[in-house]
Design a protein around this motif. Structure first.
Motif, PDB file in Angstrom:
ATOM      1  N   ARG A  54       0.836  -1.221   0.000  1.00 49.06           N
ATOM      2  CA  ARG A  54       0.000   0.000   0.000  1.00 49.06           C
ATOM      3  C   ARG A  54       0.864   1.262   0.000  1.00 49.06           C
ATOM      4  N   HIS A  69      -3.386   0.250  -9.070  1.00 48.31           N
ATOM      5  CA  HIS A  69      -2.908   0.042  -7.690  1.00 48.31           C
ATOM      6  C   HIS A  69      -2.934   1.369  -6.926  1.00 48.31           C
ATOM      7  N   SER A  70      -3.372   1.327  -5.672  1.00 43.76           N
ATOM      8  CA  SER A  70      -3.302   2.523  -4.815  1.00 43.76           C
ATOM      9  C   SER A  70      -3.229   2.058  -3.375  1.00 43.76           C
ATOM     10  N   ALA A  72      -5.354   2.608  -1.134  1.00 45.88           N
ATOM     11  CA  ALA A  72      -6.689   2.159  -0.709  1.00 45.88           C
ATOM     12  C   ALA A  72      -7.030   0.797  -1.315  1.00 45.88           C
ATOM     13  N   THR A  73      -6.604   0.577  -2.556  1.00 47.83           N
ATOM     14  CA  THR A  73      -6.951  -0.684  -3.244  1.00 47.83           C
ATOM     15  C   THR A  73      -5.696  -1.286  -3.888  1.00 47.83           C
ATOM     16  N   ARG A  75      -3.262  -3.540  -5.851  1.00 51.98           N
ATOM     17  CA  ARG A  75      -3.398  -4.496  -6.968  1.00 51.98           C
ATOM     18  C   ARG A  75      -1.985  -4.809  -7.439  1.00 51.98           C
ATOM     19  N   TRP A 121      -5.219 -10.228 -10.105  1.00 54.66           N
ATOM     20  CA  TRP A 121      -6.272  -9.607  -9.300  1.00 54.66           C
ATOM     21  C   TRP A 121      -7.623  -9.842  -9.979  1.00 54.66           C
TER      22      TRP A 121
END
Ligand code: AKG
Length: 298
Positions: A54, A69-70, A72-73, A75, A121
């Motif tokens: 993250r 990808h971030s 918060a989420t 990937r 993912w």
């Protein structure tokens, strides 16, 4: 060790028929080999590393990030060299179930080469173009085997490994395009005759091992399902098979004998191998190379 010499040893984990199938097809799925305790430990280690990702805004030596990808989420496409980042991955790579499986196809003396954890993912995990592995990391023989572990159930809709039956027995395709760029991909037009009839989806429940001969043509489709596809890949060889280029995914465990004894002579297969770029100058993973011209293959 050459196949004929491996076959002089009685297999211990797989049946004789399973081993024959591996050498005939170039791949094999073994279901129910890895138990729930190992799966729990490996999933816990994976969750810790996904959490760590993250903090990471762009791909680096540890993580190859998936689009979107971030913090918060997260990937991910790949955790590069998991054995370097969490002790559980090395414990597993050097553990009995998996090294005994490797011994059945490499001979009793087995050496570790490298590892990667490839994710797909849900809803968008990228495809992997058709390729051979061995031109990326040639060895003096063709004993290297990738042993994948499906850490979750993997059905056809999740982008399982796909392999072309018998393709390991044919001449290797170049992994460079006509302009001399390393692409690690074989366009559909260059695939062997009958490849579609020999295309096999290597699916399996969580705990299945998937063995891939280092010459076999393989790849995978995108994961458009709602389920994650984590695939832990460890590469082993016979102890007397010597890599002769820089390991693209080095680790402190590269060359460790995980079963049996160290070799005192090297084994050589008379078939040579195309050389990859010089990985000592950097290795970015396969997707960046494959993306040139994407859409033609598979
Ligand atoms: O993760 C996949 O689906 C394919 C992996 C693969 O072919 C490789 O790492 O060489």
């Amino acid at each position: 060790m050459l196949e004929a010499d491996v076959l002089k040893f009685t297999p211990e984990t797989m049946t004789t028929a399973q081993r024959q199938q591996f050498f005939a097809d170039g791949f094999l799925v073994l279901e129910d080999v890895i138990d729930e305790d190992w799966l729990k430990r490996l999933r816990t280690a994976t969750t810790e590393l996904v959490e760590a990702s993250r903090e990471v805004p762009e791909s680096d030596e540890r993580f190859v990030l998936e689009n979107g990808h971030s913090a918060a989420t997260p990937r991910l496409r790949r955790l590069t060299s998991p054995v370097s980042h969490h002790p559980t991955f090395w414990d597993f790579a050097a553990s009995q179930p998996i090294v005994d499986v490797a011994a059945d196809v490499c001979g009793p003396d087995v050496k570790f080469y490298h590892s990667k954890l490839n994710f797909k993912w849900p809803e968008g995990g990228q495809k992997f173009a058709w390729h051979h592995d061995i031109p990326a990391w040639p060895h003096t023989d063709y004993s290297p085997v990738t042993i994948g572990l499906y850490m979750e159930d993997c059905g056809v809709e999740q982008g399982p490994l796909l392999a072309i039956k018998g393709s390991h027995k044919q001449p290797l395709h170049s992994m460079y395009d006509r302009d001399g760029n390393w692409t690690l991909r074989i366009p559909d037009d260059d695939m062997p005759p009958d490849w579609q009839a020999n295309r096999t989806a290597l699916t399996g429940p969580a705990g299945s091992l998937v063995l891939l001969n280092c010459r076999v043509i393989h790849g995978s489709q995108a994961n458009m399902s709602p389920h994650m596809r984590p695939l832990l890949l460890n590469v082993y060889s016979s102890a007397d098979s010597m890599p002769y280029v820089f390991n693209p995914i080095p680790s402190p465990y590269d060359g460790t004998v995980v079963r049996g004894k160290k070799a005192d002579r090297s084994c050589h297969d008379p078939r040579g191998c195309e050389l990859p770029p010089d990985w000592s100058k950097g290795y970015v993973g396969p997707w960046q190379h494959q993306s040139a011209g994407q859409g033609r293959e598979q």
